[in-house]
Scaffold this motif. Sequence first.
Motif, PDB file in Angstrom:
ATOM      1  N   ILE A  47      46.411 -19.792   7.980  1.00 35.23           N
ATOM      2  CA  ILE A  47      47.215 -19.043   6.632  1.00 35.23           C
ATOM      3  C   ILE A  47      46.633 -17.229   7.126  1.00 35.23           C
ATOM      4  O   ILE A  47      47.250 -16.496   7.115  1.00 35.23           O
ATOM      5  CB  ILE A  47      47.032 -19.466   5.682  1.00 35.23           C
ATOM      6  N   TRP A  48      45.208 -17.726   7.509  1.00 33.83           N
ATOM      7  CA  TRP A  48      44.579 -16.263   8.006  1.00 33.83           C
ATOM      8  C   TRP A  48      45.180 -15.840   9.532  1.00 33.83           C
ATOM      9  O   TRP A  48      45.387 -14.543   9.669  1.00 33.83           O
ATOM     10  CB  TRP A  48      43.039 -16.210   7.841  1.00 33.83           C
ATOM     11  N   HIS A  49      44.893 -16.564  10.217  1.00 31.88           N
ATOM     12  CA  HIS A  49      45.389 -16.573  11.898  1.00 31.88           C
ATOM     13  C   HIS A  49      46.337 -15.339  11.207  1.00 31.88           C
ATOM     14  O   HIS A  49      47.702 -14.827  11.957  1.00 31.88           O
ATOM     15  CB  HIS A  49      45.581 -17.722  12.305  1.00 31.88           C
ATOM     16  N   GLY A  50      47.940 -16.482  10.384  1.00 26.79           N
ATOM     17  CA  GLY A  50      49.039 -16.458  10.292  1.00 26.79           C
ATOM     18  C   GLY A  50      49.143 -14.473  10.037  1.00 26.79           C
ATOM     19  O   GLY A  50      50.218 -13.662  10.284  1.00 26.79           O
ATOM     20  N   LEU A  51      48.523 -14.272   8.885  1.00 25.81           N
ATOM     21  CA  LEU A  51      48.401 -13.097   8.707  1.00 25.81           C
ATOM     22  C   LEU A  51      48.295 -12.105   9.214  1.00 25.81           C
ATOM     23  O   LEU A  51      48.569 -11.073   9.273  1.00 25.81           O
ATOM     24  CB  LEU A  51      47.321 -12.734   7.461  1.00 25.81           C
ATOM     25  N   PHE A  52      47.360 -12.556   9.985  1.00 22.79           N
ATOM     26  CA  PHE A  52      46.749 -11.338  11.226  1.00 22.79           C
ATOM     27  C   PHE A  52      47.942 -10.968  12.723  1.00 22.79           C
ATOM     28  O   PHE A  52      47.737 -10.508  13.465  1.00 22.79           O
ATOM     29  CB  PHE A  52      45.586 -11.508  11.431  1.00 22.79           C
ATOM     30  N   ALA A  56      52.563  -5.071  10.733  1.00 21.77           N
ATOM     31  CA  ALA A  56      52.362  -4.452  10.019  1.00 21.77           C
ATOM     32  C   ALA A  56      50.737  -4.423   9.476  1.00 21.77           C
ATOM     33  O   ALA A  56      49.769  -3.732   9.320  1.00 21.77           O
ATOM     34  CB  ALA A  56      53.424  -4.777   8.449  1.00 21.77           C
ATOM     35  N   MET A  57      50.117  -6.004   9.012  1.00 17.90           N
ATOM     36  CA  MET A  57      49.050  -5.973   8.649  1.00 17.90           C
ATOM     37  C   MET A  57      48.066  -6.024  10.364  1.00 17.90           C
ATOM     38  O   MET A  57      47.277  -5.262   9.760  1.00 17.90           O
ATOM     39  CB  MET A  57      48.702  -7.603   8.949  1.00 17.90           C
ATOM     40  N   LYS A  58      48.365  -6.056  11.214  1.00 15.51           N
ATOM     41  CA  LYS A  58      47.878  -5.342  12.611  1.00 15.51           C
ATOM     42  C   LYS A  58      47.321  -4.099  12.703  1.00 15.51           C
ATOM     43  O   LYS A  58      46.548  -3.369  12.784  1.00 15.51           O
ATOM     44  CB  LYS A  58      47.976  -5.913  13.489  1.00 15.51           C
ATOM     45  N   VAL A  59      48.742  -3.063  11.762  1.00 13.15           N
ATOM     46  CA  VAL A  59      48.466  -1.376  12.233  1.00 13.15           C
ATOM     47  C   VAL A  59      48.233  -0.677  11.130  1.00 13.15           C
ATOM     48  O   VAL A  59      47.127  -0.468  10.414  1.00 13.15           O
ATOM     49  CB  VAL A  59      50.425  -1.033  12.241  1.00 13.15           C
ATOM     50  N   PHE A  60      48.144  -2.032   9.314  1.00 14.88           N
ATOM     51  CA  PHE A  60      47.375  -1.778   8.866  1.00 14.88           C
ATOM     52  C   PHE A  60      45.401  -2.007   8.342  1.00 14.88           C
ATOM     53  O   PHE A  60      45.256  -1.197   8.162  1.00 14.88           O
ATOM     54  CB  PHE A  60      47.678  -2.322   7.541  1.00 14.88           C
ATOM     55  N   THR A  61      45.478  -2.811   9.333  1.00 10.77           N
ATOM     56  CA  THR A  61      44.229  -2.816   9.674  1.00 10.77           C
ATOM     57  C   THR A  61      43.406  -2.118  10.614  1.00 10.77           C
ATOM     58  O   THR A  61      42.564  -1.384  10.098  1.00 10.77           O
ATOM     59  CB  THR A  61      43.648  -4.561   9.722  1.00 10.77           C
ATOM     60  N   LEU A  62      44.204  -2.196  11.773  1.00  5.14           N
ATOM     61  CA  LEU A  62      43.715  -0.510  12.246  1.00  5.14           C
ATOM     62  C   LEU A  62      43.827   0.542  12.048  1.00  5.14           C
ATOM     63  O   LEU A  62      42.650   1.791  12.079  1.00  5.14           O
ATOM     64  CB  LEU A  62      44.667  -0.356  13.444  1.00  5.14           C
ATOM     65  N   VAL A  63      44.556   1.205  10.955  1.00  4.12           N
ATOM     66  CA  VAL A  63      44.507   2.468   9.666  1.00  4.12           C
ATOM     67  C   VAL A  63      42.856   2.588   9.202  1.00  4.12           C
ATOM     68  O   VAL A  63      42.796   3.034   8.518  1.00  4.12           O
ATOM     69  CB  VAL A  63      45.848   2.632   9.228  1.00  4.12           C
ATOM     70  N   LEU A 110      40.151  -4.519  20.095  1.00  5.67           N
ATOM     71  CA  LEU A 110      40.474  -5.487  20.642  1.00  5.67           C
ATOM     72  C   LEU A 110      40.587  -6.973  19.844  1.00  5.67           C
ATOM     73  O   LEU A 110      40.670  -7.634  20.224  1.00  5.67           O
ATOM     74  CB  LEU A 110      38.772  -5.694  21.707  1.00  5.67           C
ATOM     75  N   ILE A 111      39.423  -7.106  18.542  1.00  5.58           N
ATOM     76  CA  ILE A 111      39.655  -8.045  17.862  1.00  5.58           C
ATOM     77  C   ILE A 111      41.004  -8.001  16.916  1.00  5.58           C
ATOM     78  O   ILE A 111      41.518  -9.498  16.989  1.00  5.58           O
ATOM     79  CB  ILE A 111      38.584  -8.327  16.434  1.00  5.58           C
ATOM     80  N   VAL A 112      41.061  -6.586  16.694  1.00  7.71           N
ATOM     81  CA  VAL A 112      42.723  -7.135  15.966  1.00  7.71           C
ATOM     82  C   VAL A 112      43.524  -7.534  16.704  1.00  7.71           C
ATOM     83  O   VAL A 112      44.866  -8.491  16.282  1.00  7.71           O
ATOM     84  CB  VAL A 112      43.849  -5.854  14.991  1.00  7.71           C
ATOM     85  N   TRP A 113      43.942  -6.890  18.381  1.00  2.00           N
ATOM     86  CA  TRP A 113      45.135  -7.267  18.851  1.00  2.00           C
ATOM     87  C   TRP A 113      44.265  -8.514  19.917  1.00  2.00           C
ATOM     88  O   TRP A 113      45.457  -8.670  20.757  1.00  2.00           O
ATOM     89  CB  TRP A 113      45.159  -5.911  19.460  1.00  2.00           C
ATOM     90  N   GLY A 114      43.507  -8.740  20.071  1.00  2.13           N
ATOM     91  CA  GLY A 114      43.577  -9.993  19.989  1.00  2.13           C
ATOM     92  C   GLY A 114      43.440 -10.166  22.147  1.00  2.13           C
ATOM     93  O   GLY A 114      43.557 -11.151  22.731  1.00  2.13           O
ATOM     94  N   VAL A 115      42.938  -8.554  22.925  1.00  2.93           N
ATOM     95  CA  VAL A 115      42.786  -8.928  23.488  1.00  2.93           C
ATOM     96  C   VAL A 115      41.584  -9.433  24.829  1.00  2.93           C
ATOM     97  O   VAL A 115      40.334  -9.297  23.886  1.00  2.93           O
ATOM     98  CB  VAL A 115      42.558  -7.052  24.341  1.00  2.93           C
TER      99      VAL A 115
END
Length: 115
Positions: A47-52, A56-63, A110-115
């Motif tokens: 569920i947590w992985h699906g959220l991120f 939209a969640m990735k962008v919201f987290t980076l903003v 890097l964490i949010v985008w999983g690079v």
Amino acid sequence: MVNNVATVGRSGVHDFILLRASAVVLAAFVLFIAGFFAFTPEITFEIWHGLFANLAMKVFTLVSLFALLIHAWIGIWQVLSDYIKATFLRGVLQFVFSVTLLTYFVAGFLIVWGV
């Protein structure tokens, strides 16, 4: 009118608006995450992985991360310029904090985008 070289072209109004805007973004992010925890019956890795995984969640987290860094930078700059009178020490501390904040942003990206 006194022009302070340390402000890098910013004014008090500009800082005020940036602080308030970043606080609104951070409040929205915290309320969203709190609501997610409050209304999700069971939080698993999937569920947590699906959220991120959502764009939209990735962008919201980076903003939100960027807003946190803006908020922190203005706060650190104000505290250092108010309480550290030695110019060299203030410059060194501002440099250290700038590098730290930049490192946090890169790590968060890097964490949010999983690079």
